[in-house]
Design an enzyme around this catalytic site. Structure first.
Site, PDB file in Angstrom:
ATOM      1  N   THR A  33       0.704  -0.979  -0.001  1.00 48.06           N
ATOM      2  CA  THR A  33      -0.042   0.041  -0.033  1.00 48.06           C
ATOM      3  C   THR A  33       0.734   1.131  -0.092  1.00 48.06           C
ATOM      4  O   THR A  33       1.804   1.411  -1.002  1.00 48.06           O
ATOM      5  CB  THR A  33      -1.070   0.122   1.300  1.00 48.06           C
ATOM      6  OG1 THR A  33      -1.643  -1.542   1.070  1.00 48.06           O
ATOM      7  CG2 THR A  33      -2.053   0.986   1.034  1.00 48.06           C
ATOM      8  N   HIS A  34       0.946   2.144   1.013  1.00 46.24           N
ATOM      9  CA  HIS A  34       1.705   3.357   1.071  1.00 46.24           C
ATOM     10  C   HIS A  34       3.147   2.926   1.242  1.00 46.24           C
ATOM     11  O   HIS A  34       3.806   3.502   0.433  1.00 46.24           O
ATOM     12  CB  HIS A  34       1.124   4.203   1.650  1.00 46.24           C
ATOM     13  CG  HIS A  34      -0.426   4.647   1.785  1.00 46.24           C
ATOM     14  ND1 HIS A  34      -0.793   5.008   0.773  1.00 46.24           N
ATOM     15  CD2 HIS A  34      -1.368   4.548   2.515  1.00 46.24           C
ATOM     16  CE1 HIS A  34      -2.170   5.203   0.580  1.00 46.24           C
ATOM     17  NE2 HIS A  34      -2.422   5.146   1.937  1.00 46.24           N
TER      18      HIS A  34
ATOM     19  N   CYS B 141      -8.164   6.898   3.013  1.00 45.79           N
ATOM     20  CA  CYS B 141      -8.309   8.039   3.425  1.00 45.79           C
ATOM     21  C   CYS B 141      -9.584   8.728   2.362  1.00 45.79           C
ATOM     22  O   CYS B 141     -10.374   9.472   2.830  1.00 45.79           O
ATOM     23  CB  CYS B 141      -7.396   9.258   3.759  1.00 45.79           C
ATOM     24  SG  CYS B 141      -6.288   9.486   2.124  1.00 45.79           S
TER      25      CYS B 141
END
Length: 456
Positions: free
Chosen positions: A9-10, A42
């Protein structure tokens, strides 16, 4: 150099992108349980609320992009065994069931986090959902089409954003949280009260200071039962919080009590050649000067970048984090950094605070807006430890300035006299950041005078 990356992911995406730039000869194997990478969770509430129309905008990297750069992307693969000492991982292809072993020279653990799911009776009922990844987002949207009474459990950032999205979509919404205030971890009471008042005005039911004891229904959730009441529901979204997803290396690397992997300033774990980044590990927290678990995308991308920088040798230390974050709920623009007054006291720190509520520019200006800002500082050193801001006008960037102040150990005196520009369109001769620090200095001067008068 053979590099294995677990999770993308990030932190994983940032690590891979930077390794490709710095070490183009590296052989990179990526293992990811989902079929996508770099999902911006988010943005789930914006997607659910219809603000984001195209889900593709919630991704900033792609599997195909990495494949074209030579990365071996093992999508829909679950790592079933990780041997950090013998430098090998075992991964299962979730589509075929085939299990294979892979070796590595360097291992990067970016397994992220997973929603906390207490063993609440009835949690297996249909329409009791989680909110974390892209599949969750799609499922929430699908189920919400036929739902009218929605209960959100958990009043953190994701929870309150979903409440807004559901209410604006015409749903009857109830928000349940075990704390007495929403956003309790991020803001003190003066900054949560305006948002709670807006929720009530919008017809949202606030069931605060309540713990969910059961979900009831015949196959499909129909009611949420708490220690203080019952709430009708045909859709429930659980947003209680997140825990580190680190079971695969439990007992092999040092961890905090909650399972967050402990890393040094160069992102290396307690095992040589094994690194960790993102929501699966703890970060150096500048306000307390201790390691803390702060699952934020901003922390993850920085940590993933640092892994790449320090992959061969330690060259660039982590500067620490303040846990800086922002939020927009209805007309409220909110941001915070560092410790709230409540959190500082829980951490055993002796602190004071200063508060300012004022028009942000001179009163002679035809249009104006009120800003509320608060700073928290250490009593002995006057070091700034935290700050919060809320306004109907967007002043959230001020928190980035205060984040820098905390990172650099600035005192209230230094902050009060920092050089900020003045222009009537934007501020007053004393910028509101200067002014709240001046208020803190005034508070301190009064306390000194009080002590001196007692001695006399």
């Amino acid at each position: 150099m053979k590099v294995a990356v677990i999770g993308c992911t990030h932190a994983g995406t940032a690590a891979i992108s930077n390794i490709l730039a710095m070490y183009p000869e590296a052989q990179i194997d990526v293992f990811e349980k989902n079929d996508n990478v770099s999902f911006l969770s988010c943005g789930i509430a914006l997607y659910v609320g219809g603000v984001v129309k195209d889900a593709a905008g919630l991704f900033y990297a792609s599997v195909d992009q990495f494949k074209k750069q030579g990365v071996r992307m093992h999508m829909r693969h679950e790592v079933t065994l990780c041997d950090t000492q013998n430098k090998q991982v075992q991964a299962k292809d979730l589509r075929t069931g085939v299990v294979k072993n892979y070796t590595f020279d360097k291992l990067i653990i970016t397994t992220g986090s997973w929603p906390i799911t207490p063993p609440i009776p009835g949690r297996e009922l249909d329409n009791v959902l989680l909110c974390k990844n892209f599949d969750h987002a799609k499922e929430i949207i699908r189920r919400a089409e036929s739902a009218q009474k929605v209960v959100v459990v958990g009043a953190g950032y994701i929870g309150v954003e979903l409440v807004e999205a559901f209410e604006e979509g015409g749903k009857e919404v109830t928000l349940i949280d075990s704390e007495s205030r929403i956003l309790n971890r991020y803001l003190d009471e003066a900054f949560t009260t305006p948002v709670e008042e807006t929720f009530v005005q919008r017809g949202i039911t606030l069931a605060l200071d309540q713990t969910v004891s059961a979900f009831a229904g015949e196959g499909h959730v129909e009611k949420v039962i708490t220690n203080k009441g019952e709430y009708d529901a045909d859709l429930v979204v659980m947003c209680i919080g997140f825990r580190p997803n680190t079971g695969i290396v439990k007992g092999q690397v040092d961890m905090l009590d909650n399972g967050a992997i402990i890393v040094d300033r160069y992102m290396q774990t307690s095992v040589q050649d094994v690194y960790a980044a993102g929501d699966c590990c703890a970060a150096p927290y500048n306000p307390t000067q201790q390691a803390a678990y702060i699952p934020l995308a901003t922390n993850a991308v920085r940590m993933g970048t640092l892994v790449a920088q320090n992959l061969v040798r330690p060259v660039l230390p982590h500067p620490g984090t303040q846990g800086t974050s922002g939020l927009k709920i209805y007309q409220h623009n909110i941001a915070s950094t560092g410790l709230t007054e409540t959190a500082a006291q829980l951490a055993g720190l002796a602190v004071s605070s200063a508060y300012l509520e004022d028009n942000y520019r001179p009163e002679f200006m035809p249009d104006n807006s009120v800003i509320q800002i608060k700073i928290v500082y250490e009593n002995t050193t006057h070091r700034v430890l935290g700050a919060q801001v809320i306004s109907d006008t967007d002043f959230t960037q001020a928190i980035n300035t205060l984040s820098v102040a905390i990172a650099n150990g600035m005192t209230i005196e230094q902050l009060a006299l920092t050089d900020f520009f003045f222009q009537p369109h934007y501020n007053k001769p004393w910028n509101f950041i200067n002014q709240v620090a001046l208020n803190a200095m005034t508070n301190e001067a009064k306390q000194v005078q009080g002590r001196e008068s007692v001695l006399v």
